[in-house]
Design a protein around this motif. Structure first.
Motif, PDB file in Angstrom:
ATOM      1  N   PHE A 108       9.944 -46.149   0.371  1.00  0.00           N
ATOM      2  CA  PHE A 108      10.816 -45.142   0.983  1.00  0.00           C
ATOM      3  C   PHE A 108      10.306 -43.707   0.851  1.00  0.00           C
ATOM      4  O   PHE A 108      11.046 -42.763   1.123  1.00  0.00           O
ATOM      5  CB  PHE A 108      12.225 -45.257   0.379  1.00  0.00           C
ATOM      6  N   GLY A 109       9.053 -43.528   0.430  1.00  0.00           N
ATOM      7  CA  GLY A 109       8.422 -42.224   0.463  1.00  0.00           C
ATOM      8  C   GLY A 109       8.901 -41.248  -0.598  1.00  0.00           C
ATOM      9  O   GLY A 109       9.391 -41.642  -1.657  1.00  0.00           O
ATOM     10  N   VAL A 110       8.758 -39.947  -0.282  1.00  0.00           N
ATOM     11  CA  VAL A 110       9.056 -38.874  -1.234  1.00  0.00           C
ATOM     12  C   VAL A 110      10.468 -38.351  -1.004  1.00  0.00           C
ATOM     13  O   VAL A 110      10.904 -38.185   0.129  1.00  0.00           O
ATOM     14  CB  VAL A 110       8.062 -37.707  -1.091  1.00  0.00           C
ATOM     15  N   GLU A 111      11.143 -38.064  -2.103  1.00  0.00           N
ATOM     16  CA  GLU A 111      12.472 -37.460  -2.043  1.00  0.00           C
ATOM     17  C   GLU A 111      12.572 -36.425  -3.157  1.00  0.00           C
ATOM     18  O   GLU A 111      12.316 -36.739  -4.319  1.00  0.00           O
ATOM     19  CB  GLU A 111      13.537 -38.553  -2.226  1.00  0.00           C
ATOM     20  N   GLY A 112      12.898 -35.190  -2.793  1.00  0.00           N
ATOM     21  CA  GLY A 112      13.042 -34.140  -3.788  1.00  0.00           C
ATOM     22  C   GLY A 112      11.732 -33.411  -4.066  1.00  0.00           C
ATOM     23  O   GLY A 112      10.650 -33.803  -3.620  1.00  0.00           O
ATOM     24  N   THR A 113      11.858 -32.309  -4.821  1.00  0.00           N
ATOM     25  CA  THR A 113      10.695 -31.513  -5.215  1.00  0.00           C
ATOM     26  C   THR A 113      10.859 -31.104  -6.672  1.00  0.00           C
ATOM     27  O   THR A 113      11.905 -31.319  -7.267  1.00  0.00           O
ATOM     28  CB  THR A 113      10.577 -30.245  -4.352  1.00  0.00           C
ATOM     29  N   GLY A 114       9.820 -30.511  -7.219  1.00  0.00           N
ATOM     30  CA  GLY A 114       9.912 -30.026  -8.587  1.00  0.00           C
ATOM     31  C   GLY A 114       8.728 -30.430  -9.425  1.00  0.00           C
ATOM     32  O   GLY A 114       7.832 -31.148  -8.963  1.00  0.00           O
ATOM     33  N   PRO A 115       8.711 -29.985 -10.677  1.00  0.00           N
ATOM     34  CA  PRO A 115       7.557 -30.236 -11.541  1.00  0.00           C
ATOM     35  C   PRO A 115       7.496 -31.647 -12.121  1.00  0.00           C
ATOM     36  O   PRO A 115       6.495 -32.018 -12.708  1.00  0.00           O
ATOM     37  CB  PRO A 115       7.741 -29.208 -12.660  1.00  0.00           C
ATOM     38  N   ARG A 116       8.581 -32.416 -11.971  1.00  0.00           N
ATOM     39  CA  ARG A 116       8.599 -33.795 -12.477  1.00  0.00           C
ATOM     40  C   ARG A 116       8.835 -34.747 -11.306  1.00  0.00           C
ATOM     41  O   ARG A 116       9.731 -34.540 -10.491  1.00  0.00           O
ATOM     42  CB  ARG A 116       9.714 -33.972 -13.519  1.00  0.00           C
ATOM     43  N   GLU A 164      -2.441 -28.784 -14.662  1.00  0.00           N
ATOM     44  CA  GLU A 164      -3.765 -28.478 -14.120  1.00  0.00           C
ATOM     45  C   GLU A 164      -4.320 -29.697 -13.394  1.00  0.00           C
ATOM     46  O   GLU A 164      -4.286 -30.805 -13.907  1.00  0.00           O
ATOM     47  CB  GLU A 164      -4.706 -28.072 -15.252  1.00  0.00           C
ATOM     48  N   GLY A 165      -4.806 -29.488 -12.191  1.00  0.00           N
ATOM     49  CA  GLY A 165      -5.328 -30.600 -11.424  1.00  0.00           C
ATOM     50  C   GLY A 165      -4.256 -31.399 -10.715  1.00  0.00           C
ATOM     51  O   GLY A 165      -4.513 -32.511 -10.259  1.00  0.00           O
ATOM     52  N   GLY A 166      -3.037 -30.858 -10.622  1.00  0.00           N
ATOM     53  CA  GLY A 166      -1.959 -31.564  -9.935  1.00  0.00           C
ATOM     54  C   GLY A 166      -1.094 -32.368 -10.877  1.00  0.00           C
ATOM     55  O   GLY A 166      -1.150 -32.201 -12.097  1.00  0.00           O
ATOM     56  N   TYR A 167      -0.304 -33.251 -10.307  1.00  0.00           N
ATOM     57  CA  TYR A 167       0.581 -34.092 -11.108  1.00  0.00           C
ATOM     58  C   TYR A 167      -0.225 -35.097 -11.932  1.00  0.00           C
ATOM     59  O   TYR A 167      -1.165 -35.711 -11.427  1.00  0.00           O
ATOM     60  CB  TYR A 167       1.543 -34.859 -10.199  1.00  0.00           C
ATOM     61  N   GLN A 168       0.165 -35.244 -13.191  1.00  0.00           N
ATOM     62  CA  GLN A 168      -0.501 -36.198 -14.084  1.00  0.00           C
ATOM     63  C   GLN A 168       0.545 -37.099 -14.738  1.00  0.00           C
ATOM     64  O   GLN A 168       1.639 -36.640 -15.081  1.00  0.00           O
ATOM     65  CB  GLN A 168      -1.297 -35.465 -15.163  1.00  0.00           C
ATOM     66  N   PRO A 169       0.245 -38.389 -14.925  1.00  0.00           N
ATOM     67  CA  PRO A 169       1.224 -39.288 -15.534  1.00  0.00           C
ATOM     68  C   PRO A 169       1.460 -38.977 -17.007  1.00  0.00           C
ATOM     69  O   PRO A 169       0.510 -38.731 -17.754  1.00  0.00           O
ATOM     70  CB  PRO A 169       0.596 -40.679 -15.353  1.00  0.00           C
ATOM     71  N   MET A 205      -1.440 -46.834  -9.256  1.00  0.00           N
ATOM     72  CA  MET A 205      -2.268 -46.404 -10.384  1.00  0.00           C
ATOM     73  C   MET A 205      -1.564 -45.552 -11.426  1.00  0.00           C
ATOM     74  O   MET A 205      -2.025 -45.479 -12.572  1.00  0.00           O
ATOM     75  CB  MET A 205      -3.470 -45.616  -9.851  1.00  0.00           C
ATOM     76  N   ALA A 206      -0.495 -44.852 -11.057  1.00  0.00           N
ATOM     77  CA  ALA A 206       0.085 -43.857 -11.970  1.00  0.00           C
ATOM     78  C   ALA A 206       0.485 -44.479 -13.308  1.00  0.00           C
ATOM     79  O   ALA A 206       0.168 -43.951 -14.379  1.00  0.00           O
ATOM     80  CB  ALA A 206       1.287 -43.182 -11.317  1.00  0.00           C
ATOM     81  N   ALA A 207       1.174 -45.618 -13.264  1.00  0.00           N
ATOM     82  CA  ALA A 207       1.623 -46.252 -14.505  1.00  0.00           C
ATOM     83  C   ALA A 207       0.465 -46.900 -15.254  1.00  0.00           C
ATOM     84  O   ALA A 207       0.374 -46.800 -16.488  1.00  0.00           O
ATOM     85  CB  ALA A 207       2.702 -47.290 -14.209  1.00  0.00           C
ATOM     86  N   THR A 208      -0.429 -47.573 -14.533  1.00  0.00           N
ATOM     87  CA  THR A 208      -1.531 -48.259 -15.208  1.00  0.00           C
ATOM     88  C   THR A 208      -2.496 -47.264 -15.843  1.00  0.00           C
ATOM     89  O   THR A 208      -3.062 -47.535 -16.903  1.00  0.00           O
ATOM     90  CB  THR A 208      -2.293 -49.180 -14.238  1.00  0.00           C
ATOM     91  N   ALA A 209      -2.668 -46.097 -15.204  1.00  0.00           N
ATOM     92  CA  ALA A 209      -3.614 -45.109 -15.718  1.00  0.00           C
ATOM     93  C   ALA A 209      -3.241 -44.631 -17.112  1.00  0.00           C
ATOM     94  O   ALA A 209      -4.094 -44.552 -18.009  1.00  0.00           O
ATOM     95  CB  ALA A 209      -3.703 -43.921 -14.766  1.00  0.00           C
TER      96      ALA A 209
END
Length: 266
Positions: free
Chosen positions: A71-79, A110-115, A219-223
């Motif tokens: 269902f794609g992206v919903e909302g904005t913010g740092p988290r 730094e470098g965008g969103y990180q898990p 990848m986000a969770a596995t990384a």
């Protein structure tokens, strides 16, 4: 170092709800399966699980954004929570138990969103893995009944076990020769596929793995599980983290050789 314990605990609650929904329809004879525009399958269970996770996030973390496969992206913010409701849908719809719900929390930096938090839950296998930034990686039945994960100490490629998903993508990218050379250089190869090779790298039962084409929710969770277990997770170009559209994971000791073969530098 921020404390992510509450977020990790909440991610487990989300995974519990998803597990109940996906297991309820696993091997159901009337399971409905559709084909997405990219020709990959999506089942009613994928959609139900993601809807459950999204509704729980809206109640429990209303300020956080959500990115989900269905269902794609919903909302904005740092988290931002990143969700793959069923990683391994093709296995799921055929009754193969190798599939999992992937839930990650990413924070802007730094470098965008990180898990910073990741949970990988594979209920048909009776397994779950998780990690939080700075807190290590674990596997077990629950937060209170867990074993800490550590990658292997194998330092020679000829002693390494290499896991992958399929040959198709490597051929399409012109990397098949390097891939085949790698399979000849290692001790053992197995095509476990999807999330599982990364969890086995984190456990130390597999030493290297790679895939040529992936999305962020794959990848986000596995990384973070791999890196918190002491391993290395990059794109095939060597960029750390889950943003390259492909992945290479290892115990760290073999990473440069892994990338060297897959980029045909050897």
């Amino acid at each position: 170092m921020p404390d992510y314990h509450d977020d990790l605990r909440f991610a487990h609650v989300l995974a519990d709800a998803a597990d109940a929904a996906t297991m309820d329809r696993f091997k159901a004879l009337d399971l409905k399966v559709e084909t997405k525009p990219d020709m990959t399958p999506v089942s009613e269970a994928d959609k139900t699980a993601e809807e459950l996770i999204r509704s729980s996030l809206k109640r429990g973390r209303p300020r956080d954004a959500i990115l989900g496969e269905e269902f794609g992206v919903e909302g904005t913010g740092p988290r931002r929570w990143v969700v793959d409701p069923i990683d391994g849908t093709k296995n799921y719809v055929r009754g193969v138990p190798v599939w999992a719900t992937l839930i990650a929390l990413m924070e802007a930096g730094e470098g965008g969103y990180q898990p910073v938090v990741g949970v990988v839950s594979a209920p048909a296998l009776g397994r779950r893995w998780w990690a939080a930034k700075g807190g290590g990686a674990y596997t077990g039945r629950s937060l209170t009944s867990a074993t800490r994960l550590h990658v292997s100490k194998v330092s020679r490629l000829q002693d390494a076990s290499f896991a992958y998903s399929s040959l198709t993508g490597w051929d399409e990218q012109g990397r098949l020769d390097g891939f085949m050379d790698l399979t000849r250089a290692v001790w053992r190869t197995r095509g476990y596929g999807d999330f599982w090779p990364y969890m086995m790298v984190a456990e130390g039962s597999v030493d290297i793995c790679a895939e040529p084409e992936l999305s962020l929710w794959d990848m986000a969770a596995t990384a973070i599980v791999v890196t918190e277990a002491g391993g290395t997770f990059t794109g095939l170009d060597g960029t750390p983290g889950p943003h390259s559209g492909n992945a290479a994971a290892s115990n760290g000791l073999l990473h440069e050789e892994l990338l060297g073969y897959l980029n045909q530098r050897y």
